[in-house]
Design a protein around this motif. Sequence first.
Motif, PDB file in Angstrom:
ATOM      1  N   ILE A  13       0.843  -1.197   0.000  1.00 13.43           N
ATOM      2  CA  ILE A  13       0.000   0.000   0.000  1.00 13.43           C
ATOM      3  C   ILE A  13       0.876   1.244   0.000  1.00 13.43           C
ATOM      4  O   ILE A  13       2.063   1.183   0.332  1.00 13.43           O
ATOM      5  N   GLU A  14       0.295   2.378  -0.376  1.00  9.29           N
ATOM      6  CA  GLU A  14       1.054   3.634  -0.401  1.00  9.29           C
ATOM      7  C   GLU A  14       1.565   3.971   0.999  1.00  9.29           C
ATOM      8  O   GLU A  14       0.845   3.820   1.986  1.00  9.29           O
ATOM      9  N   SER A  15       2.789   4.480   1.059  1.00  7.77           N
ATOM     10  CA  SER A  15       3.404   4.826   2.345  1.00  7.77           C
ATOM     11  C   SER A  15       2.538   5.783   3.150  1.00  7.77           C
ATOM     12  O   SER A  15       2.433   5.675   4.369  1.00  7.77           O
ATOM     13  N   ALA A  16       1.911   6.730   2.445  1.00  7.96           N
ATOM     14  CA  ALA A  16       1.116   7.740   3.152  1.00  7.96           C
ATOM     15  C   ALA A  16      -0.052   7.099   3.912  1.00  7.96           C
ATOM     16  O   ALA A  16      -0.523   7.658   4.899  1.00  7.96           O
ATOM     17  N   ALA A  17      -0.512   5.939   3.433  1.00  5.87           N
ATOM     18  CA  ALA A  17      -1.680   5.293   4.052  1.00  5.87           C
ATOM     19  C   ALA A  17      -1.298   4.320   5.177  1.00  5.87           C
ATOM     20  O   ALA A  17      -2.180   3.824   5.884  1.00  5.87           O
ATOM     21  N   VAL A  18       0.002   4.044   5.345  1.00  2.00           N
ATOM     22  CA  VAL A  18       0.404   3.030   6.329  1.00  2.00           C
ATOM     23  C   VAL A  18      -0.007   3.374   7.760  1.00  2.00           C
ATOM     24  O   VAL A  18      -0.500   2.501   8.474  1.00  2.00           O
ATOM     25  N   PRO A  19       0.159   4.613   8.227  1.00  2.00           N
ATOM     26  CA  PRO A  19      -0.257   4.890   9.622  1.00  2.00           C
ATOM     27  C   PRO A  19      -1.732   4.587   9.862  1.00  2.00           C
ATOM     28  O   PRO A  19      -2.098   4.054  10.913  1.00  2.00           O
ATOM     29  N   ARG A  20      -2.590   4.903   8.901  1.00  2.00           N
ATOM     30  CA  ARG A  20      -4.011   4.631   9.088  1.00  2.00           C
ATOM     31  C   ARG A  20      -4.278   3.130   9.079  1.00  2.00           C
ATOM     32  O   ARG A  20      -5.097   2.636   9.848  1.00  2.00           O
ATOM     33  N   ALA A  22      -2.182   0.863   9.951  1.00  6.92           N
ATOM     34  CA  ALA A  22      -1.651   0.351  11.218  1.00  6.92           C
ATOM     35  C   ALA A  22      -2.654   0.561  12.360  1.00  6.92           C
ATOM     36  O   ALA A  22      -2.863  -0.323  13.197  1.00  6.92           O
ATOM     37  N   ARG A  23      -3.294   1.747  12.369  1.00  5.30           N
ATOM     38  CA  ARG A  23      -4.283   1.996  13.433  1.00  5.30           C
ATOM     39  C   ARG A  23      -5.468   1.049  13.283  1.00  5.30           C
ATOM     40  O   ARG A  23      -6.027   0.586  14.282  1.00  5.30           O
ATOM     41  N   GLY A  33       0.066  -8.386  16.050  1.00  6.27           N
ATOM     42  CA  GLY A  33       1.229  -7.625  15.626  1.00  6.27           C
ATOM     43  C   GLY A  33       1.332  -7.630  14.117  1.00  6.27           C
ATOM     44  O   GLY A  33       0.597  -8.352  13.439  1.00  6.27           O
ATOM     45  N   TYR A  34       2.207  -6.806  13.580  1.00  3.79           N
ATOM     46  CA  TYR A  34       2.417  -6.755  12.135  1.00  3.79           C
ATOM     47  C   TYR A  34       3.813  -6.206  11.887  1.00  3.79           C
ATOM     48  O   TYR A  34       4.437  -5.621  12.779  1.00  3.79           O
ATOM     49  N   THR A  35       4.294  -6.395  10.674  1.00  2.00           N
ATOM     50  CA  THR A  35       5.620  -5.928  10.286  1.00  2.00           C
ATOM     51  C   THR A  35       5.478  -5.031   9.064  1.00  2.00           C
ATOM     52  O   THR A  35       4.731  -5.367   8.140  1.00  2.00           O
ATOM     53  N   VAL A  36       6.171  -3.909   9.073  1.00  5.05           N
ATOM     54  CA  VAL A  36       6.131  -2.980   7.943  1.00  5.05           C
ATOM     55  C   VAL A  36       7.480  -3.028   7.236  1.00  5.05           C
ATOM     56  O   VAL A  36       8.524  -2.847   7.874  1.00  5.05           O
ATOM     57  N   MET A  61       5.763   2.979  -1.747  1.00  2.81           N
ATOM     58  CA  MET A  61       4.899   1.908  -1.266  1.00  2.81           C
ATOM     59  C   MET A  61       5.587   1.192  -0.116  1.00  2.81           C
ATOM     60  O   MET A  61       6.814   1.166  -0.012  1.00  2.81           O
ATOM     61  N   MET A  62       4.772   0.625   0.743  1.00  6.03           N
ATOM     62  CA  MET A  62       5.275  -0.187   1.847  1.00  6.03           C
ATOM     63  C   MET A  62       4.496  -1.497   1.841  1.00  6.03           C
ATOM     64  O   MET A  62       3.401  -1.564   1.282  1.00  6.03           O
ATOM     65  N   MET A  63       5.054  -2.518   2.483  1.00  8.61           N
ATOM     66  CA  MET A  63       4.311  -3.762   2.639  1.00  8.61           C
ATOM     67  C   MET A  63       4.072  -3.997   4.132  1.00  8.61           C
ATOM     68  O   MET A  63       5.008  -3.942   4.937  1.00  8.61           O
ATOM     69  N   VAL A  64       2.824  -4.231   4.464  1.00  8.44           N
ATOM     70  CA  VAL A  64       2.450  -4.546   5.843  1.00  8.44           C
ATOM     71  C   VAL A  64       2.099  -6.029   5.889  1.00  8.44           C
ATOM     72  O   VAL A  64       1.240  -6.496   5.134  1.00  8.44           O
ATOM     73  N   MET A  65       2.777  -6.737   6.761  1.00 14.15           N
ATOM     74  CA  MET A  65       2.586  -8.193   6.841  1.00 14.15           C
ATOM     75  C   MET A  65       2.106  -8.563   8.233  1.00 14.15           C
ATOM     76  O   MET A  65       2.703  -8.138   9.221  1.00 14.15           O
TER      77      MET A  65
END
Lengths: 104, 332
Positions: A13-20, A22-23, A33-36, A61-65
């Motif tokens: 997902i786009e980096s800008a959307a990762v904090p949301r 994550a919440r 838990g998750y890993t970014v 982009m980042m990957m959240v797993m």
Amino acid sequence: MQTHSKTRIDIVIESAAVPRLARLLDTEQSVHGYTVLPVHGGSGEHGLWTRDGLVSEADGMMMVMCILDTQHKDAVLSRVYAFVKDRAGIITLSEVEVVRPTRF
Amino acid sequence: MEGIIAVAIDNLTSPMVLFFALGFFGALARVDLALPQPVAKTIALYLMIAIGFKGGVGMTESGAGLGALAPIAVGIAVSAALPFLGYYLLRVGSRLGSTDAAAVAAHYGSISIVTFLTAVQVLQDRGDGGEGVLVAVAAAMEAPAIVAGLWLAARAMKASAAANGASKGEASGLSMREAVLNGSIIALLGAFAIGWLTGPEGMADVKPFFSDPFKGVLCLFLLDMGAVAGRGLVQNRKALDIGTVLFGLYMPLIGATVMAVAIWPLDLSIAGKVLMMVLAASASYIAVPAAMRLALPQANPAIYVTLSLGVTFPFNVVIGIPLYVAVAEWFF
């Protein structure tokens, strides 16, 4: 060694959307838990891109797993999909084996 | 006319513009001159802290009081108003849909800190870098356009849903933290406050690091910006129709004109007024794209990032800044 089956969800997902995102995952009781992970580059609808060619991290982009109990995957997936569906991103699921089941 | 040409030649032969051109044309020739992302981020932070600190010291030296608030108030008003004008122009003059037009318009109400830095250096080379309060104006003008752009998008989506019966989703809100408190603004305002508190004595302490190398570091950053701008244009040029490209060239002139009229009665130096015009003429490609990706994912980033970075930024650096300097010297 004994292993246990779990489900892994990968969200690119786009980096800008990762904090949301994550919440959102923080509010899911079945996600412990998750890993970014940073994504170096890729190619998609808008052509080839790499991290080094970006103005800011928000453009990348980042990957959240995350790994969770298979019985909870549909509930988590529906919430994650509702968040990702209007954005650039990919969701994949895979079956994995873990050593310490109480962690997930 | 001779004044404009003289300023233009000075600008075109300056190291800053030449390094930008090197990166830009290198990218067009598929040569990768972009810096690694952590290095670019560090340099950006350095530049913002340096200019913020310098602006704060300038406030101490000028003894600025409440009168310094007037440019900030004017800047906020222009930043909030320009997206409405930009949205109308895009809907009339380009093929962009309402969501993309709202997203693009938000970029042109906000500011480009790198364009501002470049203009400060150009003016410094001419003998006056402008008042310190302009740094606070730059920080204040980042966010109002985001709010205006999202309002326009939400209104357009509602109208579209009512007309077609199908929803394309909604423009999700932004928290105050997401809209206003980004790293750029905090670095800028924090350094500004520190410069204001420590004054000339503080500047004397840090001058060898924050002042003397500034121009050289800016050249390095503009090399990277040129490479990124060029690459974006190569990859995404098909996302822009001719009407949108023209918007990227004429909207800066409109923004500068609106600001020139708005600041006419203000007690600012010529350099200060040039910087106000530059702020209104510039378009964001860091803070607003991040906000749009968050709150308006339906908009196409290839359009708004490529336009602000690949069209407007080079225009302002190469042609815009000398034009605004020459016009300001004549007009004011």
